[in-house]
Motif scaffolding. Structure first.
Motif, PDB file in Angstrom:
ATOM      1  N   ASP A  13      33.988  35.979  46.616  1.00 34.84           N
ATOM      2  CA  ASP A  13      32.534  36.153  46.672  1.00 34.84           C
ATOM      3  C   ASP A  13      31.787  35.220  45.721  1.00 34.84           C
ATOM      4  OD1 ASP A  13      32.827  37.316  44.171  1.00 34.84           O
ATOM      5  OD2 ASP A  13      32.236  39.322  44.824  1.00 34.84           O
ATOM      6  N   GLY A  14      32.528  34.289  45.083  1.00 33.72           N
ATOM      7  CA  GLY A  14      31.907  33.276  44.250  1.00 33.72           C
ATOM      8  C   GLY A  14      31.769  33.620  42.779  1.00 33.72           C
ATOM      9  N   SER A  15      32.235  34.782  42.380  1.00 37.45           N
ATOM     10  CA  SER A  15      32.153  35.174  40.970  1.00 37.45           C
ATOM     11  C   SER A  15      33.204  34.444  40.142  1.00 37.45           C
ATOM     12  CB  SER A  15      32.383  36.681  40.827  1.00 37.45           C
ATOM     13  OG  SER A  15      31.430  37.401  41.561  1.00 37.45           O
ATOM     14  N   ASP A  16      32.840  34.121  38.907  1.00 36.78           N
ATOM     15  CA  ASP A  16      33.805  33.529  37.976  1.00 36.78           C
ATOM     16  C   ASP A  16      34.745  34.619  37.490  1.00 36.78           C
ATOM     17  OD1 ASP A  16      32.789  30.895  38.008  1.00 36.78           O
ATOM     18  OD2 ASP A  16      31.203  31.466  36.610  1.00 36.78           O
ATOM     19  N   ALA A  17      36.017  34.257  37.352  1.00 30.74           N
ATOM     20  CA  ALA A  17      37.022  35.228  36.921  1.00 30.74           C
ATOM     21  C   ALA A  17      38.196  34.493  36.278  1.00 30.74           C
ATOM     22  CB  ALA A  17      37.503  36.049  38.118  1.00 30.74           C
ATOM     23  N   THR A  18      39.139  35.262  35.783  1.00 29.12           N
ATOM     24  CA  THR A  18      40.444  34.762  35.336  1.00 29.12           C
ATOM     25  C   THR A  18      41.488  35.680  35.965  1.00 29.12           C
ATOM     26  OG1 THR A  18      40.601  36.177  33.380  1.00 29.12           O
ATOM     27  CG2 THR A  18      39.474  34.036  33.097  1.00 29.12           C
ATOM     28  N   LEU A  19      42.735  35.420  35.669  1.00 36.13           N
ATOM     29  CA  LEU A  19      43.791  36.301  36.157  1.00 36.13           C
ATOM     30  C   LEU A  19      44.108  37.407  35.149  1.00 36.13           C
ATOM     31  CD1 LEU A  19      46.215  33.764  37.888  1.00 36.13           C
ATOM     32  CD2 LEU A  19      44.288  35.031  38.844  1.00 36.13           C
ATOM     33  N   ALA A  20      43.321  37.486  34.069  1.00 32.81           N
ATOM     34  CA  ALA A  20      43.549  38.499  33.026  1.00 32.81           C
ATOM     35  C   ALA A  20      43.633  39.935  33.558  1.00 32.81           C
ATOM     36  CB  ALA A  20      42.485  38.384  31.944  1.00 32.81           C
ATOM     37  N   PRO A  21      42.849  40.313  34.583  1.00 34.14           N
ATOM     38  CA  PRO A  21      42.965  41.692  35.075  1.00 34.14           C
ATOM     39  C   PRO A  21      44.362  42.029  35.622  1.00 34.14           C
ATOM     40  CG  PRO A  21      40.931  40.707  35.853  1.00 34.14           C
ATOM     41  CD  PRO A  21      41.744  39.599  35.230  1.00 34.14           C
ATOM     42  N   TYR A  22      45.184  41.010  35.868  1.00 31.68           N
ATOM     43  CA  TYR A  22      46.505  41.229  36.462  1.00 31.68           C
ATOM     44  C   TYR A  22      47.619  41.167  35.416  1.00 31.68           C
ATOM     45  CZ  TYR A  22      43.336  40.252  40.228  1.00 31.68           C
ATOM     46  OH  TYR A  22      42.244  40.276  41.049  1.00 31.68           O
ATOM     47  N   ARG A  23      47.241  41.055  34.142  1.00 29.43           N
ATOM     48  CA  ARG A  23      48.231  41.058  33.061  1.00 29.43           C
ATOM     49  C   ARG A  23      49.051  42.345  33.172  1.00 29.43           C
ATOM     50  NH1 ARG A  23      48.291  38.033  28.577  1.00 29.43           N
ATOM     51  NH2 ARG A  23      46.112  37.452  28.824  1.00 29.43           N
ATOM     52  N   GLY A  24      50.370  42.205  33.069  1.00 27.21           N
ATOM     53  CA  GLY A  24      51.249  43.365  33.160  1.00 27.21           C
ATOM     54  C   GLY A  24      51.654  43.723  34.575  1.00 27.21           C
ATOM     55  N   LYS A  25      51.120  43.005  35.547  1.00 29.21           N
ATOM     56  CA  LYS A  25      51.488  43.245  36.947  1.00 29.21           C
ATOM     57  C   LYS A  25      52.417  42.131  37.436  1.00 29.21           C
ATOM     58  CE  LYS A  25      47.362  45.776  38.307  1.00 29.21           C
ATOM     59  NZ  LYS A  25      47.989  47.063  38.537  1.00 29.21           N
TER      60      LYS A  25
END
Length: 162
Positions: A13-25
């Motif tokens: 959807d065009g939002s800036d992000a990192t892969l940090a929310p997936y740490r530990g997965k």
């Protein structure tokens, strides 16, 4: 940069992000396309996500138009296609290049960590898959022709390793 979680990405959807929310997965990172012979693999990728997400697997789809112009649509068109044709609920990201001078840095990292056949880093086609453990280590690379179901034993192994 060696911390896979720090790479900057754009969500579908065009939002800036990192892969940090997936740490530990356990992450399965795939370059995808809507008009490819392997496009039906979306169904298998979604099945893996549904089966294992409660145990810590996340599938991450990165649309790419570098192979036969098989992903020509906008991000909105891609997401609509994926949801309506394959029921995709796993995270999707903005369209990227995986090869060449404009290759996304995440893919530079993945390719260097797990080169392909004969040490080639280049992504050969859509639906190349990278399996990343809970610590962010790129542990395996799978060819586009490898069906998602064939990844189950490798995924199970990483999900059991805590």
């Amino acid at each position: 940069m060696t911390d896979i979680y720090a790479f900057n990405v754009k969500t579908i959807d065009g939002s800036d992000a990192t892969l940090a929310p997936y740490r530990g997965k356990v992450m399965l990172i795939v370059n995808v396309a809507s008009r490819c012979g392997f496009t039906p693999q979306y169904e298998g990728l979604e099945a893996l996500y549904e089966k294992y997400k409660s145990r810590g697997l996340v599938v991450l789809g990165f649309p790419c138009n570098q192979f036969g112009s098989q992903e020509p649509g906008t991000e909105q068109e891609i997401m609509t296609f994926c949801r309506s044709n394959f029921g995709v609920t796993f995270p999707m990201f903005g369209k990227i290049d995986v090869n060449g001078e404009n290759a996304h840095p995440l893919y530079g990292h993945l390719k260097k960590a797990r080169p392909g056949v004969l040490g080639s880093e280049a992504i050969k086609w859509n639906f190349t898959k990278f399996l990343v453990d809970r610590s962010g280590n790129v542990v395996e690379r799978f060819a586009p022709s490898t069906e998602p179901k064939a990844l189950e034993s490798a995924i199970e192994k990483l999900l059991h390793a805590q």
